[in-house]
Scaffold this motif. Structure first.
Motif, PDB file in Angstrom:
ATOM      1  N   SER A  19      14.829  15.662  -2.871  1.00 48.38           N
ATOM      2  CA  SER A  19      13.376  15.527  -2.870  1.00 48.38           C
ATOM      3  C   SER A  19      12.974  14.339  -2.012  1.00 48.38           C
ATOM      4  CB  SER A  19      12.838  15.350  -4.298  1.00 48.38           C
ATOM      5  OG  SER A  19      13.355  14.185  -4.904  1.00 48.38           O
ATOM      6  N   VAL A  20      11.741  14.393  -1.498  1.00 55.05           N
ATOM      7  CA  VAL A  20      11.184  13.303  -0.701  1.00 55.05           C
ATOM      8  C   VAL A  20       9.693  13.235  -0.992  1.00 55.05           C
ATOM      9  CG1 VAL A  20      10.801  14.775   1.320  1.00 55.05           C
ATOM     10  CG2 VAL A  20      10.997  12.289   1.611  1.00 55.05           C
ATOM     11  N   GLY A  21       9.150  12.029  -1.027  1.00 60.17           N
ATOM     12  CA  GLY A  21       7.734  11.893  -1.334  1.00 60.17           C
ATOM     13  C   GLY A  21       7.201  10.543  -0.905  1.00 60.17           C
ATOM     14  N   ALA A  22       5.909  10.344  -1.131  1.00 58.26           N
ATOM     15  CA  ALA A  22       5.252   9.091  -0.781  1.00 58.26           C
ATOM     16  C   ALA A  22       4.051   8.889  -1.685  1.00 58.26           C
ATOM     17  CB  ALA A  22       4.816   9.098   0.684  1.00 58.26           C
ATOM     18  N   VAL A  23       3.648   7.630  -1.826  1.00 56.16           N
ATOM     19  CA  VAL A  23       2.467   7.288  -2.618  1.00 56.16           C
ATOM     20  C   VAL A  23       1.731   6.160  -1.903  1.00 56.16           C
ATOM     21  CG1 VAL A  23       3.816   5.711  -4.075  1.00 56.16           C
ATOM     22  CG2 VAL A  23       1.616   6.585  -4.892  1.00 56.16           C
ATOM     23  N   HIS A  24       0.406   6.244  -1.904  1.00 56.38           N
ATOM     24  CA  HIS A  24      -0.443   5.196  -1.335  1.00 56.38           C
ATOM     25  C   HIS A  24      -1.233   4.546  -2.454  1.00 56.38           C
ATOM     26  CE1 HIS A  24      -3.849   3.278   0.732  1.00 56.38           C
ATOM     27  NE2 HIS A  24      -3.078   3.248   1.803  1.00 56.38           N
ATOM     28  N   ASP A  25      -1.204   3.210  -2.501  1.00 52.06           N
ATOM     29  CA  ASP A  25      -1.885   2.445  -3.542  1.00 52.06           C
ATOM     30  C   ASP A  25      -3.085   1.703  -2.983  1.00 52.06           C
ATOM     31  OD1 ASP A  25      -0.354   2.751  -6.055  1.00 52.06           O
ATOM     32  OD2 ASP A  25       1.294   1.911  -4.881  1.00 52.06           O
ATOM     33  N   TRP A  26      -4.115   1.595  -3.819  1.00 53.15           N
ATOM     34  CA  TRP A  26      -5.276   0.763  -3.541  1.00 53.15           C
ATOM     35  C   TRP A  26      -5.376  -0.283  -4.643  1.00 53.15           C
ATOM     36  CZ3 TRP A  26      -5.130   5.966  -2.769  1.00 53.15           C
ATOM     37  CH2 TRP A  26      -5.481   6.442  -1.503  1.00 53.15           C
ATOM     38  N   ARG A  27      -5.526  -1.539  -4.260  1.00 49.48           N
ATOM     39  CA  ARG A  27      -5.619  -2.605  -5.244  1.00 49.48           C
ATOM     40  C   ARG A  27      -7.059  -2.690  -5.740  1.00 49.48           C
ATOM     41  NH1 ARG A  27      -2.300  -6.298  -6.933  1.00 49.48           N
ATOM     42  NH2 ARG A  27      -0.788  -5.888  -5.269  1.00 49.48           N
ATOM     43  N   LEU A  28      -7.261  -2.412  -7.033  1.00 49.11           N
ATOM     44  CA  LEU A  28      -8.587  -2.467  -7.635  1.00 49.11           C
ATOM     45  C   LEU A  28      -8.936  -3.867  -8.121  1.00 49.11           C
ATOM     46  CD1 LEU A  28      -8.476   0.840  -9.728  1.00 49.11           C
ATOM     47  CD2 LEU A  28      -9.193   0.511  -7.348  1.00 49.11           C
TER      48      LEU A  28
ATOM     49  N   ARG B 157       0.816  -1.219   0.000  1.00 43.85           N
ATOM     50  CA  ARG B 157       0.000   0.000   0.000  1.00 43.85           C
ATOM     51  C   ARG B 157       0.852   1.272   0.000  1.00 43.85           C
ATOM     52  NH1 ARG B 157      -3.297  -1.196   5.283  1.00 43.85           N
ATOM     53  NH2 ARG B 157      -1.211  -1.959   5.783  1.00 43.85           N
ATOM     54  N   TRP B 158       1.870   1.332   0.812  1.00 45.47           N
ATOM     55  CA  TRP B 158       2.654   2.562   0.968  1.00 45.47           C
ATOM     56  C   TRP B 158       4.050   2.402   0.391  1.00 45.47           C
ATOM     57  CZ3 TRP B 158       1.115   7.296   2.213  1.00 45.47           C
ATOM     58  CH2 TRP B 158      -0.086   7.458   2.913  1.00 45.47           C
ATOM     59  N   THR B 159       4.541   3.450  -0.278  1.00 45.16           N
ATOM     60  CA  THR B 159       5.935   3.550  -0.701  1.00 45.16           C
ATOM     61  C   THR B 159       6.426   4.959  -0.407  1.00 45.16           C
ATOM     62  OG1 THR B 159       5.532   1.994  -2.525  1.00 45.16           O
ATOM     63  CG2 THR B 159       7.568   3.280  -2.588  1.00 45.16           C
ATOM     64  N   VAL B 160       7.544   5.071   0.276  1.00 40.65           N
ATOM     65  CA  VAL B 160       8.196   6.348   0.569  1.00 40.65           C
ATOM     66  C   VAL B 160       9.508   6.384  -0.214  1.00 40.65           C
ATOM     67  CG1 VAL B 160       9.168   7.836   2.362  1.00 40.65           C
ATOM     68  CG2 VAL B 160       7.143   6.431   2.859  1.00 40.65           C
ATOM     69  N   PHE B 161       9.787   7.512  -0.892  1.00 38.69           N
ATOM     70  CA  PHE B 161      10.983   7.595  -1.720  1.00 38.69           C
ATOM     71  C   PHE B 161      11.695   8.928  -1.493  1.00 38.69           C
ATOM     72  CE2 PHE B 161       7.129   8.624  -4.099  1.00 38.69           C
ATOM     73  CZ  PHE B 161       7.373   9.920  -4.516  1.00 38.69           C
ATOM     74  N   ALA B 162      13.000   8.944  -1.735  1.00 38.53           N
ATOM     75  CA  ALA B 162      13.803  10.159  -1.551  1.00 38.53           C
ATOM     76  C   ALA B 162      14.986  10.119  -2.495  1.00 38.53           C
ATOM     77  CB  ALA B 162      14.283  10.278  -0.102  1.00 38.53           C
ATOM     78  N   ARG B 163      15.494  11.322  -2.822  1.00 36.23           N
ATOM     79  CA  ARG B 163      16.628  11.413  -3.744  1.00 36.23           C
ATOM     80  C   ARG B 163      17.453  12.650  -3.408  1.00 36.23           C
ATOM     81  NH1 ARG B 163      14.228  11.859  -8.956  1.00 36.23           N
ATOM     82  NH2 ARG B 163      14.265   9.581  -9.149  1.00 36.23           N
ATOM     83  N   ALA B 164      18.792  12.524  -3.516  1.00 38.87           N
ATOM     84  CA  ALA B 164      19.707  13.653  -3.378  1.00 38.87           C
ATOM     85  C   ALA B 164      20.691  13.594  -4.543  1.00 38.87           C
ATOM     86  CB  ALA B 164      20.455  13.604  -2.049  1.00 38.87           C
TER      87      ALA B 164
END
Length: 444
Positions: free
Chosen positions: A394-403, A361-368
């Motif tokens: 940069s830093v971010g996150a995405v939440h997924d829902w399985r359809l 469901r969750w992925t957190v990502f970052a880059r320098a």
């Protein structure tokens, strides 16, 4: 927030119809008579880093897990995910995969801008395994990038290629080609651990650098392109590439001849193949969790606006990927690249990026990133200007829902900050920031 969310409010979901035989999750495919054999753990592959329930298919270029294979002929750790829906028909096995992002992007400061665009990729492959152990694989990849317009999307500190064949793109990420790859590969085993292979693409990816950023697990969940793209993996779309390689268990050596010129401003056509450049790469996967590579390329006239300027490029990278429980993973990439022009002037680029997904469901990502660039302020009369060292994080996150078993919908966001030297602060308004909001569909 109303200004940010308004472009996304009217978006509709894309319904992707898959063959009935393909309605299965890639980690648990239904048995098929023509399914390629699995790579056995006792064949020299330490699979301890992989999820116990993961089904591992054999690679298309050799007797290793398919999870090792990334873009072009590049390698990633064996413990990586292999996204795709598989089905068989006769002697052929097919795979389909897609990821589409609808993104609202804003970059602050005097050189910033905002834009809503669609990016991503749609991939498909057809594979046939022969009785002597050899494998033929055909692959195609399309991108919606050209529909965002020739000027691409705002991305501070990015530069490279051209929007109209006259003006270089600065502080923007260029769109990729509609057809990102049309390739064929053939691999033949020599012994239980030795394989030779050939790869041709028009377009395709030569043997240089780590896997392209949209194929790296540490980067693929972010809609933001790295500003180190032209140091590390900008050759992932070239119109004409031929690669020959040899692999022994965990070691791979390969060489490519390819077209050095970057794609022109017309993103819908096919540029003429030249085969005027070459590259070599050594890759080593010491364990299931690591993938290392070092590569060199001699590139003829890569830039359309400076056709007489050649580049030599060096790249070294290390990728580590680990499984977290039954469904989670953690991947990190450290990479360095150097571009050297005809005047022996060198420019370095550094990248450190990572992503962690504790579940599905969750992925957190970052880059320098840190680059030395002379493209942010063109010289009077055109051409490259003074050299500056700039950085981005940069830093971010995405939440997924399985359809469904094969379809996921996600919502995500990222925030980025940029660092420029004092001489550039009047142009950028200090150290500007920016961000992105995005929704996505994934078929896997």
């Amino acid at each position: 927030m109303a200004r940010i969310l308004a472009p996304l409010a009217g978006a509709s979901l894309l319904a992707l119809a898959l063959p009935a035989a393909a309605q299965q999750h890639d980690h648990h495919p239904a048995p098929q008579p023509q399914q390629p054999p699995a790579a056995a753990p006792h064949a020299g592959h330490d699979m301890s880093g992989m999820a116990p329930s993961a089904h591992v298919m054999a690679g298309t270029l050799g007797p290793w897990p398919m999870t090792r294979e990334a873009s072009g002929t590049s390698w990633q750790p064996d413990a990586s995910n292999h996204g795709g829906v598989h089905w068989s028909s006769g002697d052929w096995t097919f795979m389909a995969h897609a990821q589409l992002n609808l993104t609202y992007d804003w970059q602050n400061g005097p050189r910033g801008d905002d834009k809503t665009f669609v990016s991503g990729m749609i991939m498909g492959s057809a594979r046939r395994d022969f009785a002597d152990g050899s494998t033929l694989n055909l692959r195609a990849m399309l991108s919606p990038d050209p529909f965002m317009g020739k000027e691409g999307f705002p991305l501070l500190l990015a530069a490279g290629e051209t929007a109209d064949g006259v003006t270089p793109l600065v502080d923007r990420q260029h769109p990729h080609e509609l057809v990102m790859e049309l390739s064929a590969s053939y691999a033949k085993p020599l012994t239980d651990k030795d394989t030779v292979f050939a790869y041709i693409g028009y377009p395709g990816e030569p043997a240089f650098g780590p896997p392209a950023f949209m194929h790296r697990m540490s980067a693929m969940d972010s809609p933001e392109a790295p500003i180190t793209h032209h140091w590390l993996d900008s050759t992932h779309i070239v119109f004409g590439v031929a690669t020959l390689g040899w692999a022994h268990d965990r070691l791979k050596l390969e060489a490519s001849s390819f077209t050095g010129r970057e794609p022109d401003q017309n993103r819908y056509d096919f540029d003429p193949p030249e085969f005027d450049s070459w590259a070599v790469r050594a890759s080593w996967n010491p364990t299931a969790n690591w993938s290392l590579q070092a590569s060199y390329a001699d590139v003829t006239g890569p830039e359309q606006l400076e056709p007489d300027e050649n580049d030599r490029k060096l790249s070294v990278s290390a990728i580590q990927t680990r499984r977290l429980g039954a469904e989670g993973w953690w991947s990190t990439t450290l990479a360095w690249g150097r571009k050297i022009n005809d005047h022996d002037e060198s420019k370095d680029g550094w990248l450190l990026e990572g992503a962690i997904s504790p579940d599905d469901r969750w992925t957190v990502f970052a880059r320098a990133e840190r680059i030395e660039t002379d493209e942010l302020v063109p010289a009077v009369g055109g051409g490259h200007g003074d050299l500056y060292t700039v950085a981005k994080a940069s830093v971010g996150a995405v939440h997924d829902w399985r359809l469904s078993d094969n379809l996921r919908f996600g919502l995500g966001a990222l925030y980025s900050v940029n660092q420029v030297p004092g001489a550039l602060e009047p142009l950028y308004g200090g150290d500007p920031d920016g961000g992105m909001l995005f929704m996505r569909l994934k078929v896997q």
